[in-house]
Design a protein around this motif. Sequence first.
Motif, PDB file in Angstrom:
ATOM      1  N   LYS A 150      26.808  67.325  79.522  1.00 47.27           N
ATOM      2  CA  LYS A 150      25.644  67.549  80.707  1.00 47.27           C
ATOM      3  C   LYS A 150      24.480  66.325  80.843  1.00 47.27           C
ATOM      4  N   ILE A 151      24.063  66.189  82.419  1.00 41.40           N
ATOM      5  CA  ILE A 151      22.976  65.188  82.551  1.00 41.40           C
ATOM      6  C   ILE A 151      22.073  65.902  82.947  1.00 41.40           C
ATOM      7  N   VAL A 152      20.826  65.833  82.777  1.00 42.80           N
ATOM      8  CA  VAL A 152      19.686  66.266  82.514  1.00 42.80           C
ATOM      9  C   VAL A 152      18.287  64.526  83.193  1.00 42.80           C
ATOM     10  N   VAL A 153      18.015  65.237  85.041  1.00 42.98           N
ATOM     11  CA  VAL A 153      17.204  63.807  86.040  1.00 42.98           C
ATOM     12  C   VAL A 153      15.879  65.083  85.524  1.00 42.98           C
ATOM     13  N   GLU A 154      15.321  63.620  85.566  1.00 41.07           N
ATOM     14  CA  GLU A 154      13.414  64.276  85.372  1.00 41.07           C
ATOM     15  C   GLU A 154      12.900  62.587  86.157  1.00 41.07           C
ATOM     16  N   PRO A 155      12.512  63.649  86.940  1.00 38.84           N
ATOM     17  CA  PRO A 155      11.153  62.869  87.944  1.00 38.84           C
ATOM     18  C   PRO A 155       9.999  62.849  87.239  1.00 38.84           C
ATOM     19  N   SER A 156       8.836  62.369  87.253  1.00 39.16           N
ATOM     20  CA  SER A 156       7.881  61.853  86.289  1.00 39.16           C
ATOM     21  C   SER A 156       6.468  61.405  87.012  1.00 39.16           C
ATOM     22  N   TYR A 201      21.337  61.332  79.814  1.00 37.88           N
ATOM     23  CA  TYR A 201      23.198  62.411  79.211  1.00 37.88           C
ATOM     24  C   TYR A 201      23.304  62.682  77.704  1.00 37.88           C
ATOM     25  N   GLY A 202      24.042  63.786  77.363  1.00 38.20           N
ATOM     26  CA  GLY A 202      24.540  64.202  76.289  1.00 38.20           C
ATOM     27  C   GLY A 202      26.504  63.623  75.987  1.00 38.20           C
ATOM     28  N   ILE A 203      26.269  62.032  75.517  1.00 37.74           N
ATOM     29  CA  ILE A 203      27.529  62.428  74.977  1.00 37.74           C
ATOM     30  C   ILE A 203      28.469  63.459  73.983  1.00 37.74           C
ATOM     31  N   THR A 204      27.033  63.564  72.915  1.00 39.59           N
ATOM     32  CA  THR A 204      27.869  64.627  71.664  1.00 39.59           C
ATOM     33  C   THR A 204      26.598  65.257  72.297  1.00 39.59           C
ATOM     34  N   ASP A 205      26.528  66.624  70.986  1.00 45.78           N
ATOM     35  CA  ASP A 205      25.826  67.637  71.297  1.00 45.78           C
ATOM     36  C   ASP A 205      24.975  66.706  70.335  1.00 45.78           C
TER      37      ASP A 205
END
Length: 437
Positions: A150-156, A201-205
């Motif tokens: 999974k990829i988390v895109v986080e604007p702040s 980015y989650g390489i593993t859990d």
Amino acid sequence: MKMNVRSGQYPLFLAIKGGLFICCMFFVNRSYAETVKQNNTAAQYKKLIAEQQKEFQIQRQIIAEQGKELEQLKLRLDALANQATENKAAPAQTSQIASAKNNNAPSVSSNKLPSKPVGQAPPGATEKPRPPEIPRLSDTVGGVLTRQGKIVVEPSLYYAYTSNDRVFLDAFTFLPAIAIGLIDLRSVKRHNFIGALGARYGITDRLEVEFRFPYVYRDDTQRSRPVSIGAGIDETFNATGSGIGDLEFASRYQLNSGVGGWPIFVGNIVATAPTGKSPFDVVSAQAQGVPGATFPTELPTGAGYYSFQPSVTALYPTDPAVFFGNLSYSYNAETGTNFGKIDPGDTLGLSFGMGFGINERSSYSLGYSHKHVFDSQIDGRTISGSTLDIGQLLVGYSFKYSKRTTFNLSLGIGTTTDSQDVTLNFRLPMTFGLFDS
């Protein structure tokens, strides 16, 4: 009654009397046989009814046990359904449990049903439980690790306000109340805006990496009055600065599973590169009308040195609250400037608090953060008064807007004179899968 029987008729009389006796005995025996037969039939029915009742009790017990097992399957099915979209093993487990649920009728043998306790976590959950999700208060406290793939895109957007009244003394003091030189009174108000775009980015859990790209805008207003030269009005000086800030790289790893009553420990590493404008490169100018006072012509957008910060975060869930704590140490590398080699003081940080889930979509958290900055040095000489203590009271709120998007807002209130008066940090993490359609 006396009967007179003639001698010729006596044998006939005996024959009639014997026949009557035989008839009577026949009917008596027949009635007795019928009574015995009825009694035997009633006993058989009673025995059959008793057997049927016993069998009925056994069937009721079996049905009750199967009902409990079906309730267990429902609970396990609901738990698997919540993880079906994010856990690769969940779809197969869900189909197996659903098949077992549809095929389990009262006639199914109980030895084909699972015999685990009701409410037990699905397979794999006890082996690798994930840190509970709480509002993110800082880069190392709060949130949850990104799932594998999974990829988390986080604007702040970050805002900080600082006001400081200080006395600037450039003079020679020979008595406690007498000074010869420049005495300058200043009131400084600072506004900092940082817009950043981050990606995790989650390489593993249990392992994730992160990159943040900030853009900084600063605005300072300084009001000054030199009291030693007889100035009658205040002088106001403005300075701004904008540009790319320091790039940030981070990695987080879940160290243990958290089973057996242990808290979940997460190791963090955060490194920054001095890509922003360094404060050591800022040019200062002589202020007009205020002899001896200098003010910067522009403001820096970066720290001016490399930093490396390892830390450990502990999370201890106690439904519905989650307690957390973080211990960090920041190493700030020495850098060369026009003034000489400057060694910024390292920083020791401690934070703790708790997160509380209001419902499935909302949660809030309370915490406190304190950082102690050690003395800085220039060319090996300690800069007097460079020690800082920065304390903040932290309040965070999180709202899950959709399956992919979460609103996260945190507020910081300064508790020491060295800290910023107030900070606001709004984050908008959005989750995407590499192979999502």
